[in-house]
Motif scaffolding. Structure first.
Motif, PDB file in Angstrom:
ATOM      1  N   ALA A 151       0.808  -1.224   0.000  1.00 53.08           N
ATOM      2  CA  ALA A 151       0.000   0.000   0.000  1.00 53.08           C
ATOM      3  C   ALA A 151       0.841   1.275   0.000  1.00 53.08           C
ATOM      4  O   ALA A 151       0.676   2.148  -0.861  1.00 53.08           O
ATOM      5  N   VAL A 152       1.759   1.420   0.973  1.00 55.19           N
ATOM      6  CA  VAL A 152       2.551   2.650   1.068  1.00 55.19           C
ATOM      7  C   VAL A 152       3.421   2.829  -0.165  1.00 55.19           C
ATOM      8  O   VAL A 152       3.526   3.933  -0.716  1.00 55.19           O
ATOM      9  N   ALA A 153       4.062   1.747  -0.615  1.00 61.86           N
ATOM     10  CA  ALA A 153       4.942   1.850  -1.781  1.00 61.86           C
ATOM     11  C   ALA A 153       4.171   2.293  -3.019  1.00 61.86           C
ATOM     12  O   ALA A 153       4.681   3.096  -3.819  1.00 61.86           O
ATOM     13  N   PHE A 154       2.952   1.812  -3.187  1.00 61.91           N
ATOM     14  CA  PHE A 154       2.187   2.209  -4.370  1.00 61.91           C
ATOM     15  C   PHE A 154       1.715   3.659  -4.271  1.00 61.91           C
ATOM     16  O   PHE A 154       1.582   4.338  -5.300  1.00 61.91           O
ATOM     17  N   LEU A 155       1.472   4.147  -3.080  1.00 63.93           N
ATOM     18  CA  LEU A 155       1.150   5.568  -2.933  1.00 63.93           C
ATOM     19  C   LEU A 155       2.336   6.427  -3.373  1.00 63.93           C
ATOM     20  O   LEU A 155       2.175   7.444  -4.056  1.00 63.93           O
ATOM     21  N   ILE A 156       3.545   6.015  -2.980  1.00 61.80           N
ATOM     22  CA  ILE A 156       4.753   6.714  -3.417  1.00 61.80           C
ATOM     23  C   ILE A 156       4.909   6.594  -4.931  1.00 61.80           C
ATOM     24  O   ILE A 156       5.265   7.548  -5.621  1.00 61.80           O
ATOM     25  N   TYR A 157       4.631   5.402  -5.442  1.00 58.84           N
ATOM     26  CA  TYR A 157       4.732   5.161  -6.887  1.00 58.84           C
ATOM     27  C   TYR A 157       3.821   6.114  -7.667  1.00 58.84           C
ATOM     28  O   TYR A 157       4.244   6.722  -8.656  1.00 58.84           O
ATOM     29  N   PHE A 158       2.570   6.276  -7.222  1.00 65.75           N
ATOM     30  CA  PHE A 158       1.642   7.161  -7.915  1.00 65.75           C
ATOM     31  C   PHE A 158       2.150   8.600  -7.892  1.00 65.75           C
ATOM     32  O   PHE A 158       2.048   9.323  -8.890  1.00 65.75           O
ATOM     33  N   GLU A 159       2.700   9.022  -6.757  1.00 66.19           N
ATOM     34  CA  GLU A 159       3.216  10.384  -6.655  1.00 66.19           C
ATOM     35  C   GLU A 159       4.408  10.587  -7.580  1.00 66.19           C
ATOM     36  O   GLU A 159       4.495  11.593  -8.292  1.00 66.19           O
ATOM     37  N   LEU A 160       5.330   9.624  -7.608  1.00 63.25           N
ATOM     38  CA  LEU A 160       6.494   9.740  -8.481  1.00 63.25           C
ATOM     39  C   LEU A 160       6.095   9.660  -9.951  1.00 63.25           C
ATOM     40  O   LEU A 160       6.695  10.326 -10.798  1.00 63.25           O
ATOM     41  N   LEU A 161       5.096   8.853 -10.248  1.00 60.33           N
ATOM     42  CA  LEU A 161       4.606   8.755 -11.618  1.00 60.33           C
ATOM     43  C   LEU A 161       4.129  10.112 -12.099  1.00 60.33           C
ATOM     44  O   LEU A 161       4.361  10.510 -13.243  1.00 60.33           O
ATOM     45  N   ASP A 162       3.474  10.852 -11.209  1.00 64.41           N
ATOM     46  CA  ASP A 162       2.982  12.183 -11.534  1.00 64.41           C
ATOM     47  C   ASP A 162       4.131  13.180 -11.657  1.00 64.41           C
ATOM     48  O   ASP A 162       4.107  14.082 -12.487  1.00 64.41           O
ATOM     49  N   ARG A 163       5.171  13.005 -10.830  1.00 61.62           N
ATOM     50  CA  ARG A 163       6.280  13.962 -10.819  1.00 61.62           C
ATOM     51  C   ARG A 163       7.254  13.764 -11.973  1.00 61.62           C
ATOM     52  O   ARG A 163       7.679  14.736 -12.607  1.00 61.62           O
ATOM     53  N   VAL A 164       7.670  12.517 -12.230  1.00 68.59           N
ATOM     54  CA  VAL A 164       8.761  12.286 -13.176  1.00 68.59           C
ATOM     55  C   VAL A 164       8.348  11.509 -14.420  1.00 68.59           C
ATOM     56  O   VAL A 164       9.109  11.449 -15.386  1.00 68.59           O
ATOM     57  N   GLY A 165       7.177  10.887 -14.410  1.00 69.92           N
ATOM     58  CA  GLY A 165       6.727  10.122 -15.565  1.00 69.92           C
ATOM     59  C   GLY A 165       7.226   8.683 -15.539  1.00 69.92           C
ATOM     60  O   GLY A 165       8.123   8.337 -14.772  1.00 69.92           O
TER      61      GLY A 165
END
Length: 312
Positions: free
Chosen positions: A235-249
């Motif tokens: 759960a926590v890792a995927f929340l970070i993943y979504f944020e990074l996906l938005d930031r860096v692509g």
């Protein structure tokens, strides 16, 4: 944690490193947990629970939490079957025979396999001569990691590597099959349903395999492994993943797959005393070289972007 809270964290590299640690250590946590849980049931419960947690987050944070269109339902099904059920089922089975760090090296082949499937299935992409050289380098890396000279290709380690390799194939094929599908479903919602449905499929496969919840050994180490995989690496890792996906692509974010084996190797050595030999390390370098050849222009673009950010 809401998007506003994430934005208060200024350093993208910190989140990138945190995600690499969470996903890299998951290979070791799987290896530990397999001593206490039936194999496929272990993966099933992890993703059923993580899917429910992510679904609750999707309901809270998005304007649409369930798929509606044909493409959305198909994308969910493909992700559940290939990316969650097949990939993790084969990974967990494979880790009965090989350390988590070796499994992480094999999984790092996924970007190469994705490029191969994309060139075969999607008419807009082609490998070319450089891509073919990258493909060969990647497979040479797998052979080096398998190290047939140590016990032959019929050894238990080679069998484990084959299972994990097939898991990487399933993951890569699933990623390519979902590309042509048009969907406006928020990524959090898509990921939640993919994890939950994939977990249910794994549960059914475990029952067919003869696994039972009664076989679970509720020892503190096993419980800690399960909670870490479900809540932190899930759960926590995927929340970070979504944020990074938005930031860096997605292009830059996919490079995290080459930090995970490093983290897995270090933690496997620290916690379990497993050292990776020189041949396996050379194999990992060969796999990364194959990816670099396949994605030369992409990597040059990433380097240029990072350089601009450092200068700014």
């Amino acid at each position: 944690m809401t998007r506003t809270t994430w934005r208060n964290i200024p350093s993208t590299p910190v989140l990138f490193a945190a995600l690499a640690v969470m996903w890299g250590t998951s290979f070791v946590a799987i290896e530990v947990g397999l001593d206490y849980f039936p194999t496929l049931t272990f993966a099933a419960i992890r993703y059923e629970l993580a899917g429910l947690v992510m679904l609750a987050y999707a309901v809270y944070s998005t304007d649409r939490w369930r798929p509606k269109t044909r493409d959305e339902l198909l994308a969910t099904a493909i992700g559940a079957v290939f990316i969650i059920a097949a990939y993790h089922g084969l990974l967990y089975l494979g880790e009965h025979y090989i350390p988590g760090a070796i499994a992480a090296i094999i999984i790092s082949l996924s970007p190469i396999l994705t490029a191969v499937f994309a060139s075969s299935i999607l008419s807009t992409e082609s490998l070319g001569k450089t891509g073919m050289l990258g493909l060969v380098a990647g497979f040479v890396g797998v052979v080096l990691v398998a190290d047939p000279g140590a016990g032959g290709f019929d050894s238990a380690q080679s069998y484990g590597i084959l299972l994990v390799f097939l898991g990487a194939v399933a993951f890569s094929l699933g990623a390519v099959l979902t590309r042509p599908l048009r969907t406006d479903l928020p990524v959090q919602s898509m990921q939640a349903w993919t994890m939950f449905v994939g977990g249910v499929i794994l549960h059914v496969a475990g029952l067919v395999r003869g696994e039972s919840l009664a076989a679970i050994e509720w020892a503190p180490v096993g419980i800690a492994s399960f909670l870490y995989l479900t809540l932190v690496s899930g759960a926590v890792a995927f929340l970070i993943y979504f944020e990074l996906l938005d930031r860096v692509g997605p292009t830059e974010l996919n490079l995290i797959g080459y930090l995970e084996p490093v983290v897995a190797a270090v933690m496997s050595w620290v916690l379990l005393g497993h050292a990776i030999d020189a041949t396996a390390l050379v194999g990992f370098v060969s796999i990364f070289a194959g990816f670099a050849l396949l994605k030369k222009q992409v990597l040059l673009g990433v380097v240029a972007t990072v350089r601009r950010r450092v200068v700014a």
